[in-house]
Design a protein around this motif. Structure first.
Motif, mmCIF file in Angstrom:
data_model
loop_
_atom_site.group_PDB
_atom_site.id
_atom_site.type_symbol
_atom_site.label_atom_id
_atom_site.label_comp_id
_atom_site.label_asym_id
_atom_site.label_seq_id
_atom_site.Cartn_x
_atom_site.Cartn_y
_atom_site.Cartn_z
ATOM 1 N N MET A 161 4.586 -13.128 -5.829
ATOM 2 C CA MET A 161 4.434 -11.966 -4.987
ATOM 3 C C MET A 161 5.148 -12.220 -3.658
ATOM 4 O O MET A 161 4.959 -13.221 -3.012
ATOM 5 C CB MET A 161 2.929 -11.742 -4.801
ATOM 6 C CG MET A 161 2.566 -10.753 -3.775
ATOM 7 S SD MET A 161 0.773 -10.514 -3.568
ATOM 8 C CE MET A 161 0.101 -11.034 -5.112
ATOM 9 N N ARG A 162 5.972 -11.299 -3.243
ATOM 10 C CA ARG A 162 6.744 -11.428 -2.020
ATOM 11 C C ARG A 162 5.957 -10.858 -0.851
ATOM 12 O O ARG A 162 5.437 -9.763 -0.923
ATOM 13 C CB ARG A 162 8.054 -10.668 -2.193
ATOM 14 C CG ARG A 162 9.047 -10.857 -1.103
ATOM 15 C CD ARG A 162 10.350 -10.193 -1.543
ATOM 16 N NE ARG A 162 11.253 -9.806 -0.525
ATOM 17 C CZ ARG A 162 11.044 -8.939 0.450
ATOM 18 N NH1 ARG A 162 9.908 -8.371 0.583
ATOM 19 N NH2 ARG A 162 11.978 -8.630 1.308
ATOM 20 N N ARG A 163 5.871 -11.611 0.206
ATOM 21 C CA ARG A 163 5.194 -11.149 1.418
ATOM 22 C C ARG A 163 6.202 -11.019 2.534
ATOM 23 O O ARG A 163 7.061 -11.877 2.701
ATOM 24 C CB ARG A 163 4.089 -12.121 1.832
ATOM 25 C CG ARG A 163 2.956 -12.130 0.859
ATOM 26 C CD ARG A 163 1.804 -12.903 1.390
ATOM 27 N NE ARG A 163 0.727 -12.815 0.419
ATOM 28 C CZ ARG A 163 -0.379 -13.494 0.482
ATOM 29 N NH1 ARG A 163 -0.576 -14.326 1.455
ATOM 30 N NH2 ARG A 163 -1.304 -13.356 -0.424
ATOM 31 N N SER A 164 6.067 -9.946 3.297
ATOM 32 C CA SER A 164 6.986 -9.772 4.414
ATOM 33 C C SER A 164 6.628 -10.760 5.520
ATOM 34 O O SER A 164 5.472 -11.119 5.697
ATOM 35 C CB SER A 164 6.909 -8.336 4.942
ATOM 36 O OG SER A 164 5.609 -8.060 5.390
ATOM 37 N N LYS A 165 7.644 -11.192 6.221
ATOM 38 C CA LYS A 165 7.426 -12.137 7.312
ATOM 39 C C LYS A 165 6.956 -11.362 8.538
ATOM 40 O O LYS A 165 7.606 -10.413 8.975
ATOM 41 C CB LYS A 165 8.722 -12.872 7.621
ATOM 42 C CG LYS A 165 8.568 -13.917 8.687
ATOM 43 C CD LYS A 165 9.834 -14.678 8.902
ATOM 44 C CE LYS A 165 9.602 -15.707 9.990
ATOM 45 N NZ LYS A 165 10.805 -16.444 10.282
ATOM 46 N N PRO A 166 5.816 -11.755 9.099
ATOM 47 C CA PRO A 166 5.318 -11.016 10.269
ATOM 48 C C PRO A 166 6.188 -11.261 11.495
ATOM 49 O O PRO A 166 6.796 -12.314 11.642
ATOM 50 C CB PRO A 166 3.919 -11.573 10.479
ATOM 51 C CG PRO A 166 3.936 -12.917 9.830
ATOM 52 C CD PRO A 166 4.928 -12.835 8.700
ATOM 53 N N VAL A 167 6.235 -10.280 12.348
ATOM 54 C CA VAL A 167 6.950 -10.394 13.609
ATOM 55 C C VAL A 167 6.112 -11.196 14.598
ATOM 56 O O VAL A 167 6.632 -11.887 15.447
ATOM 57 C CB VAL A 167 7.273 -8.989 14.167
ATOM 58 C CG1 VAL A 167 7.928 -9.071 15.535
ATOM 59 C CG2 VAL A 167 8.151 -8.216 13.193
ATOM 60 N N PHE A 168 4.800 -11.097 14.460
ATOM 61 C CA PHE A 168 3.869 -11.756 15.362
ATOM 62 C C PHE A 168 2.949 -12.664 14.554
ATOM 63 O O PHE A 168 2.795 -12.501 13.354
ATOM 64 C CB PHE A 168 2.992 -10.724 16.092
ATOM 65 C CG PHE A 168 3.762 -9.788 16.966
ATOM 66 C CD1 PHE A 168 4.100 -10.143 18.257
ATOM 67 C CD2 PHE A 168 4.131 -8.536 16.507
ATOM 68 C CE1 PHE A 168 4.794 -9.275 19.074
ATOM 69 C CE2 PHE A 168 4.831 -7.656 17.321
ATOM 70 C CZ PHE A 168 5.166 -8.022 18.609
ATOM 71 N N ASP A 169 2.289 -13.565 15.245
ATOM 72 C CA ASP A 169 1.252 -14.379 14.631
ATOM 73 C C ASP A 169 -0.091 -13.761 15.007
ATOM 74 O O ASP A 169 -0.389 -13.583 16.197
ATOM 75 C CB ASP A 169 1.334 -15.817 15.152
ATOM 76 C CG ASP A 169 0.220 -16.673 14.595
ATOM 77 O OD1 ASP A 169 0.340 -17.136 13.451
ATOM 78 O OD2 ASP A 169 -0.788 -16.854 15.332
ATOM 79 N N PHE A 170 -0.907 -13.420 13.992
ATOM 80 C CA PHE A 170 -2.178 -12.737 14.225
ATOM 81 C C PHE A 170 -3.040 -13.482 15.243
ATOM 82 O O PHE A 170 -3.548 -12.883 16.197
ATOM 83 C CB PHE A 170 -2.941 -12.565 12.912
ATOM 84 C CG PHE A 170 -4.225 -11.800 13.070
ATOM 85 C CD1 PHE A 170 -4.244 -10.428 12.906
ATOM 86 C CD2 PHE A 170 -5.400 -12.441 13.402
ATOM 87 C CE1 PHE A 170 -5.412 -9.705 13.075
ATOM 88 C CE2 PHE A 170 -6.582 -11.739 13.574
ATOM 89 C CZ PHE A 170 -6.582 -10.360 13.408
ATOM 90 N N ASP A 171 -3.227 -14.773 15.038
ATOM 91 C CA ASP A 171 -4.092 -15.555 15.927
ATOM 92 C C ASP A 171 -3.585 -15.535 17.369
ATOM 93 O O ASP A 171 -4.380 -15.430 18.312
ATOM 94 C CB ASP A 171 -4.220 -16.996 15.439
ATOM 95 C CG ASP A 171 -4.962 -17.097 14.115
ATOM 96 O OD1 ASP A 171 -5.708 -16.154 13.759
ATOM 97 O OD2 ASP A 171 -4.801 -18.125 13.434
ATOM 98 N N GLU A 172 -2.277 -15.620 17.536
ATOM 99 C CA GLU A 172 -1.702 -15.591 18.887
ATOM 100 C C GLU A 172 -1.879 -14.231 19.545
ATOM 101 O O GLU A 172 -2.196 -14.143 20.736
ATOM 102 C CB GLU A 172 -0.225 -15.970 18.843
ATOM 103 C CG GLU A 172 0.015 -17.430 18.522
ATOM 104 C CD GLU A 172 1.498 -17.764 18.363
ATOM 105 O OE1 GLU A 172 2.366 -16.898 18.672
ATOM 106 O OE2 GLU A 172 1.790 -18.895 17.931
ATOM 107 N N VAL A 173 -1.693 -13.167 18.766
ATOM 108 C CA VAL A 173 -1.853 -11.822 19.327
ATOM 109 C C VAL A 173 -3.312 -11.593 19.718
ATOM 110 O O VAL A 173 -3.603 -11.088 20.807
ATOM 111 C CB VAL A 173 -1.347 -10.744 18.339
ATOM 112 C CG1 VAL A 173 -1.672 -9.339 18.848
ATOM 113 C CG2 VAL A 173 0.149 -10.884 18.112
ATOM 114 N N LEU A 174 -4.239 -11.976 18.853
ATOM 115 C CA LEU A 174 -5.655 -11.822 19.180
ATOM 116 C C LEU A 174 -6.008 -12.644 20.423
ATOM 117 O O LEU A 174 -6.731 -12.176 21.302
ATOM 118 C CB LEU A 174 -6.527 -12.228 17.993
ATOM 119 C CG LEU A 174 -8.029 -11.990 18.157
ATOM 120 C CD1 LEU A 174 -8.345 -10.516 18.392
ATOM 121 C CD2 LEU A 174 -8.770 -12.504 16.932
ATOM 122 N N ALA A 175 -5.473 -13.840 20.518
ATOM 123 C CA ALA A 175 -5.763 -14.710 21.666
ATOM 124 C C ALA A 175 -5.179 -14.158 22.967
ATOM 125 O O ALA A 175 -5.684 -14.465 24.048
ATOM 126 C CB ALA A 175 -5.225 -16.117 21.409
#
Length: 176
Positions: free
Chosen positions: A1-15
């Motif tokens: 299954m192919r996953r798109s590469k996120p532009v942001f890191d979830f943990d960093e954005v939440l932090a």
């Protein structure tokens, strides 16, 4: 299954959030580990004891508690069909964990959302400017995420979430 590469890191954005982290869930079921995961345990009758925090507290709860302690409002709204699915009963039973970590949780019966303009996918909205969409197959398998800072998309998500939140039932008052 192919996953798109996120532009942001979830943990960093939440932090880095300073005001709000809003999460809208619109599916009646998500694919989970049916063999050994929490859902499988729940289906076999296991229930977590809210008083036994050590048995259910996870890194996610710590992350949310730290976010809320910084003054960030973390809200989760779920749009659900009625009668609710078995998976939604599972989510409902475990939502005390989210609440204990500091999230505010509300539930909106799908029939009460018919006149709300909703994005086509579940999303997180951070500080009303960064959106993370989650993508799933029809069977609920996670296939990837999509991030945007497009102001019109952030406004759509903010407006949709606000309308859902206003109509939704607080967790402690919702009946499954």
């Amino acid at each position: 299954m192919r996953r798109s590469k996120p532009v942001f890191d979830f943990d960093e954005v939440l932090a880095s959030c300073t005001r709000s982290a809003l999460h809208l869930e619109m599916r009646d079921a998500y694919a989970v580990d049916n063999e050994t995961g929490r859902y499988a345990q729940w289906r076999s009758g296991h229930r977590f004891d809210p008083a036994d925090e050590a048995s259910w507290w996870r890194p996610w709860h710590t992350q949310i508690a730290e976010t809320v302690a910084r003054g960030v409002e973390v809200r989760r709204a779920r749009i659900v069909s009625e009668p609710v699915t078995e998976y939604i009963r599972f989510e409902f039973d475990g939502s005390f964990m989210n609440v204990a970590a500091g999230e505010q949780v509300r539930w909106l019966p799908r029939r009460r959302a018919s006149d709300i303009a909703l994005p086509g996918n579940d999303f997180w909205l951070f500080d009303e400017r960064i959106v993370r969409f989650g993508h799933f197959t029809g069977d609920g398998e996670y296939t990837g995420e999509e991030w945007t800072e497009e102001p019109t998309v952030a406004r759509l998500c903010s407006t949709a979430f606000g309308a859902v939140w206003e109509r939704a039932v607080p967790h402690e008052a919702f009946k499954v």
